[in-house]
Design a protein around this motif. Structure first.
Motif, PDB file in Angstrom:
ATOM      1  N   GLY A 152       5.508 -22.661  34.375  1.00  0.00           N
ATOM      2  CA  GLY A 152       4.817 -23.675  35.157  1.00  0.00           C
ATOM      3  C   GLY A 152       5.687 -24.279  36.242  1.00  0.00           C
ATOM      4  N   ASP A 153       5.025 -24.758  37.287  1.00  0.00           N
ATOM      5  CA  ASP A 153       5.757 -25.364  38.403  1.00  0.00           C
ATOM      6  C   ASP A 153       5.294 -26.778  38.689  1.00  0.00           C
ATOM      7  OD1 ASP A 153       3.272 -24.831  39.460  1.00  0.00           O
ATOM      8  OD2 ASP A 153       3.974 -23.402  40.954  1.00  0.00           O
ATOM      9  N   ALA A 154       4.615 -27.401  37.733  1.00  0.00           N
ATOM     10  CA  ALA A 154       4.246 -28.802  37.869  1.00  0.00           C
ATOM     11  C   ALA A 154       5.401 -29.668  37.363  1.00  0.00           C
ATOM     12  CB  ALA A 154       2.965 -29.095  37.088  1.00  0.00           C
ATOM     13  N   GLY A 155       5.282 -30.977  37.564  1.00  0.00           N
ATOM     14  CA  GLY A 155       6.325 -31.866  37.088  1.00  0.00           C
ATOM     15  C   GLY A 155       7.622 -31.674  37.855  1.00  0.00           C
ATOM     16  N   PHE A 156       8.727 -31.934  37.198  1.00  0.00           N
ATOM     17  CA  PHE A 156      10.030 -31.800  37.838  1.00  0.00           C
ATOM     18  C   PHE A 156      11.102 -31.689  36.755  1.00  0.00           C
ATOM     19  CE2 PHE A 156       9.357 -36.254  37.038  1.00  0.00           C
ATOM     20  CZ  PHE A 156      10.605 -36.782  36.734  1.00  0.00           C
ATOM     21  N   GLY A 157      12.326 -31.454  37.197  1.00  0.00           N
ATOM     22  CA  GLY A 157      13.440 -31.396  36.252  1.00  0.00           C
ATOM     23  C   GLY A 157      13.294 -30.284  35.235  1.00  0.00           C
ATOM     24  N   TYR A 158      13.450 -30.633  33.968  1.00  0.00           N
ATOM     25  CA  TYR A 158      13.428 -29.656  32.877  1.00  0.00           C
ATOM     26  C   TYR A 158      12.015 -29.425  32.319  1.00  0.00           C
ATOM     27  CZ  TYR A 158      18.500 -30.436  32.809  1.00  0.00           C
ATOM     28  OH  TYR A 158      19.830 -30.523  33.149  1.00  0.00           O
ATOM     29  N   ASP A 159      11.005 -29.961  32.978  1.00  0.00           N
ATOM     30  CA  ASP A 159       9.640 -29.853  32.453  1.00  0.00           C
ATOM     31  C   ASP A 159       9.209 -28.430  32.101  1.00  0.00           C
ATOM     32  OD1 ASP A 159       9.329 -32.562  32.568  1.00  0.00           O
ATOM     33  OD2 ASP A 159       7.948 -32.573  34.274  1.00  0.00           O
ATOM     34  N   PRO A 160       9.557 -27.406  32.912  1.00  0.00           N
ATOM     35  CA  PRO A 160       9.052 -26.061  32.613  1.00  0.00           C
ATOM     36  C   PRO A 160       9.533 -25.467  31.288  1.00  0.00           C
ATOM     37  CG  PRO A 160       9.712 -26.204  34.909  1.00  0.00           C
ATOM     38  CD  PRO A 160      10.227 -27.445  34.229  1.00  0.00           C
ATOM     39  N   LEU A 161      10.662 -25.944  30.747  1.00  0.00           N
ATOM     40  CA  LEU A 161      11.165 -25.326  29.512  1.00  0.00           C
ATOM     41  C   LEU A 161      10.851 -26.129  28.250  1.00  0.00           C
ATOM     42  CD1 LEU A 161      13.769 -27.149  28.651  1.00  0.00           C
ATOM     43  CD2 LEU A 161      15.073 -25.525  30.003  1.00  0.00           C
ATOM     44  N   PHE A 162      10.154 -27.261  28.407  1.00  0.00           N
ATOM     45  CA  PHE A 162       9.902 -28.134  27.258  1.00  0.00           C
ATOM     46  C   PHE A 162       8.440 -28.087  26.846  1.00  0.00           C
ATOM     47  CE2 PHE A 162       8.947 -32.187  25.165  1.00  0.00           C
ATOM     48  CZ  PHE A 162       9.937 -32.210  24.197  1.00  0.00           C
ATOM     49  N   ARG A 163       8.208 -27.654  25.595  1.00  0.00           N
ATOM     50  CA  ARG A 163       6.859 -27.631  25.022  1.00  0.00           C
ATOM     51  C   ARG A 163       6.773 -28.717  23.956  1.00  0.00           C
ATOM     52  NH1 ARG A 163       5.925 -22.325  22.248  1.00  0.00           N
ATOM     53  NH2 ARG A 163       7.048 -23.372  20.549  1.00  0.00           N
ATOM     54  N   PRO A 164       6.024 -29.797  24.233  1.00  0.00           N
ATOM     55  CA  PRO A 164       5.957 -30.889  23.258  1.00  0.00           C
ATOM     56  C   PRO A 164       5.236 -30.474  21.990  1.00  0.00           C
ATOM     57  CG  PRO A 164       4.374 -31.238  25.033  1.00  0.00           C
ATOM     58  CD  PRO A 164       5.204 -30.050  25.422  1.00  0.00           C
ATOM     59  N   ASP A 165       5.606 -31.069  20.890  1.00  0.00           N
ATOM     60  CA  ASP A 165       4.971 -30.780  19.610  1.00  0.00           C
ATOM     61  C   ASP A 165       3.458 -30.973  19.705  1.00  0.00           C
ATOM     62  OD1 ASP A 165       7.410 -30.253  18.443  1.00  0.00           O
ATOM     63  OD2 ASP A 165       7.592 -32.216  17.474  1.00  0.00           O
ATOM     64  N   GLY A 166       2.727 -30.023  19.092  1.00  0.00           N
ATOM     65  CA  GLY A 166       1.277 -30.105  19.075  1.00  0.00           C
ATOM     66  C   GLY A 166       0.606 -29.513  20.288  1.00  0.00           C
ATOM     67  N   HIS A 167       1.384 -28.917  21.203  1.00  0.00           N
ATOM     68  CA  HIS A 167       0.830 -28.348  22.429  1.00  0.00           C
ATOM     69  C   HIS A 167       1.315 -26.909  22.603  1.00  0.00           C
ATOM     70  CE1 HIS A 167      -0.761 -32.188  24.100  1.00  0.00           C
ATOM     71  NE2 HIS A 167       0.161 -32.687  23.296  1.00  0.00           N
ATOM     72  N   VAL A 168       0.527 -26.119  23.327  1.00  0.00           N
ATOM     73  CA  VAL A 168       0.909 -24.734  23.582  1.00  0.00           C
ATOM     74  C   VAL A 168       1.478 -24.571  24.982  1.00  0.00           C
ATOM     75  CG1 VAL A 168      -0.769 -23.822  21.953  1.00  0.00           C
ATOM     76  CG2 VAL A 168      -1.434 -24.110  24.344  1.00  0.00           C
ATOM     77  N   ARG A 169       1.276 -25.564  25.842  1.00  0.00           N
ATOM     78  CA  ARG A 169       1.789 -25.496  27.207  1.00  0.00           C
ATOM     79  C   ARG A 169       3.006 -26.396  27.370  1.00  0.00           C
ATOM     80  NH1 ARG A 169      -2.730 -27.182  31.073  1.00  0.00           N
ATOM     81  NH2 ARG A 169      -3.210 -28.599  29.338  1.00  0.00           N
ATOM     82  N   THR A 170       3.839 -26.032  28.317  1.00  0.00           N
ATOM     83  CA  THR A 170       5.003 -26.844  28.642  1.00  0.00           C
ATOM     84  C   THR A 170       4.585 -27.995  29.553  1.00  0.00           C
ATOM     85  OG1 THR A 170       5.591 -25.685  30.689  1.00  0.00           O
ATOM     86  CG2 THR A 170       6.419 -24.749  28.608  1.00  0.00           C
ATOM     87  N   PHE A 171       5.471 -28.974  29.692  1.00  0.00           N
ATOM     88  CA  PHE A 171       5.225 -30.040  30.652  1.00  0.00           C
ATOM     89  C   PHE A 171       5.047 -29.463  32.054  1.00  0.00           C
ATOM     90  CE2 PHE A 171       7.326 -33.864  28.307  1.00  0.00           C
ATOM     91  CZ  PHE A 171       6.134 -34.112  27.638  1.00  0.00           C
TER      92      PHE A 171
END
Length: 211
Positions: A152-171
């Motif tokens: 993904g290319d939304a958000g900023f910083g480290y968002d593309p590599l972080f998948r929050p618990d309970g979700h299948v998509r990254t920030f």
């Protein structure tokens, strides 16, 4: 005693991504926000050893310079298998050019160098709200999840590599609204910054200004 925030506030950041998120979170409360970057304020040296200390340094520098209330976020990614790194050095890992692709590559390289298979991590946000008379409020938020290959290319910083618990998509794959995940009635949010802000809103935004 908690102090209500009204009128105009300085967001003590030069980071366009943080500024955008903060303005989106403040929007429903009728708070006028201007950033330290827009005012041409210098970036203070972040000499703290904790997120809250660095947030306080930025907030107090902005309120002293402007005579307005100011709030600052200091946040970062803490990877369990890297002993919490990059942590408060999250932005510094990206270097002066803000190369977060390089910073994310470094995380994977260091995990590989340690032979680490644990991919647990969490984001931390410390929000400090400061007034010219020295009054200070601190609010924190954390969100836990896993490190995955960047998507993904939304958000900023480290968002593309972080998948929050309970979700299948990254920030990095979520819209800003999804990433915030704010439910004002329930008093909760998804992202670390939204969780810290919900706590701030509960204590420092007047009831008449709430949703």
């Amino acid at each position: 005693m908690r102090r209500p925030l009204t009128g105009k506030v300085v967001i003590a950041t030069h980071n366009a991504g943080k500024l955008s998120e903060m303005r989106e979170l403040l929007g429903p409360f009728g708070i006028e926000a201007v950033s330290a970057g827009e005012l041409g304020l210098p970036e203070p040296d972040e000499t703290g050893t904790m997120f809250a200390e660095n947030a306080a340094i930025k907030a107090h520098a902005a309120t002293r310079a402007t005579g307005l209330p100011a709030f600052a976020d200091d946040s970062g990614l803490c990877v369990d298998a890297l002993d919490g790194a990059p942590g408060i050095f999250s932005a510094r890992w990206a270097g002066p050019t803000k190369d977060f692709a390089g910073a994310m590559a470094r995380i994977f390289a260091e995990l590989d160098a340690r032979g680490a298979t644990d991919r647990r991590a969490h984001f931390v946000s410390a929000l400090v709200l400061a007034w010219p008379d020295g009054h200070t409020e601190l609010f924190e938020g954390r969100v836990f999840g896993d490190i995955v290959e960047p998507r993904g290319d939304a958000g900023f910083g480290y968002d593309p590599l972080f998948r929050p618990d309970g979700h299948v998509r990254t920030f990095g794959e979520m819209s800003a609204e999804e990433k915030h995940g704010v439910d004002w009635r329930a008093g909760r949010g998804l992202s670390h910054r939204a969780r810290a802000f919900v706590n701030l809103a509960r204590e420092c935004l007047t009831p008449a200004a709430r949703i």
